[in-house]
Design an enzyme around this catalytic site. Structure first.
Site, mmCIF file in Angstrom:
data_model
loop_
_atom_site.group_PDB
_atom_site.id
_atom_site.type_symbol
_atom_site.label_atom_id
_atom_site.label_comp_id
_atom_site.label_asym_id
_atom_site.label_seq_id
_atom_site.Cartn_x
_atom_site.Cartn_y
_atom_site.Cartn_z
ATOM 1 N N GLY A 192 64.075 -32.480 27.308
ATOM 2 C CA GLY A 192 65.509 -32.754 27.426
ATOM 3 C C GLY A 192 65.815 -33.758 28.515
ATOM 4 O O GLY A 192 66.631 -34.670 28.339
ATOM 5 N N CYS A 193 65.159 -33.608 29.654
ATOM 6 C CA CYS A 193 65.399 -34.501 30.783
ATOM 7 C C CYS A 193 64.897 -35.908 30.479
ATOM 8 O O CYS A 193 65.491 -36.897 30.907
ATOM 9 C CB CYS A 193 64.750 -33.940 32.045
ATOM 10 N N THR A 194 63.810 -36.005 29.716
ATOM 11 C CA THR A 194 63.297 -37.304 29.300
ATOM 12 C C THR A 194 64.302 -37.987 28.384
ATOM 13 O O THR A 194 64.615 -39.168 28.543
ATOM 14 C CB THR A 194 61.933 -37.152 28.597
ATOM 15 N N ALA A 214 67.279 -39.207 30.509
ATOM 16 C CA ALA A 214 66.922 -40.357 31.354
ATOM 17 C C ALA A 214 66.733 -41.617 30.512
ATOM 18 O O ALA A 214 67.146 -42.706 30.911
ATOM 19 C CB ALA A 214 65.660 -40.049 32.153
#
Length: 155
Positions: A46-48, A51
């Site tokens: 999710g964070c990838t 970003a």
């Protein structure tokens, strides 16, 4: 549970190390609008996605007068790995002591798979040129959030 920010609040000052260990402060962006987004951990799906979405839209955001800073509890070494692996252009800073995360209301109790846990609350705060909060979003989804912010900001 940390206090959530609202439009009109003064954005808490911070100085945190980036992926190269250089200090990045909110004050150094004075006179520009800044999107400060908070995410749980580098190198996670999710964070990838989030970003990469910010990186893909960085040019449009910059043209509209916005700088973007991503904040997580990760150390600079992990942020550097994340940046290199995903070819990220967004500024990533680490807050291992979670002081900035707490000051922005982005750390506290949240639901994760039906359980209440303490951790990073995926959040985004838009800071105006004068250092006040223009918008604050909490418990946002990783996917589609950047597009929503851009629509809300008219970018």
């Amino acid at each position: 549970m940390s206090e959530r920010l609202k439009p009109g609040d003064t954005a808490p000052a911070f100085t945190l190390p980036d992926a190269d260990g250089n200090e990045v402060s909110l004050a150094s962006h004075q006179g520009r609008k800044v999107i400060v987004y908070f995410y749980p951990a580098a190198l996670t799906p999710g964070c990838t996605k989030q970003a990469c979405d910010f990186t893909d839209n960085l040019e449009a955001l910059a043209s509209a007068g916005y700088d973007v800073i991503g904040v997580s509890p990760d150390k600079p070494e992990k942020l550097a790995k994340f940046r290199e692996k995903e070819n990220l252009k967004v500024t990533l800073v680490g807050d291992p002591y979670k002081e900035t995360l707490a000051a922005y209301g982005a750390y506290g109790e949240k639901k994760l798979y039906g359980k209440t846990v303490t951790g990073v609350i995926r959040s985004t705060v838009v800071v105006g040129e004068d250092g006040t909060v223009e918008q604050a979003f909490y418990n946002v989804k990783a996917t589609g959030h950047v597009a929503k912010i851009m629509r809300d900001l008219g970018v």
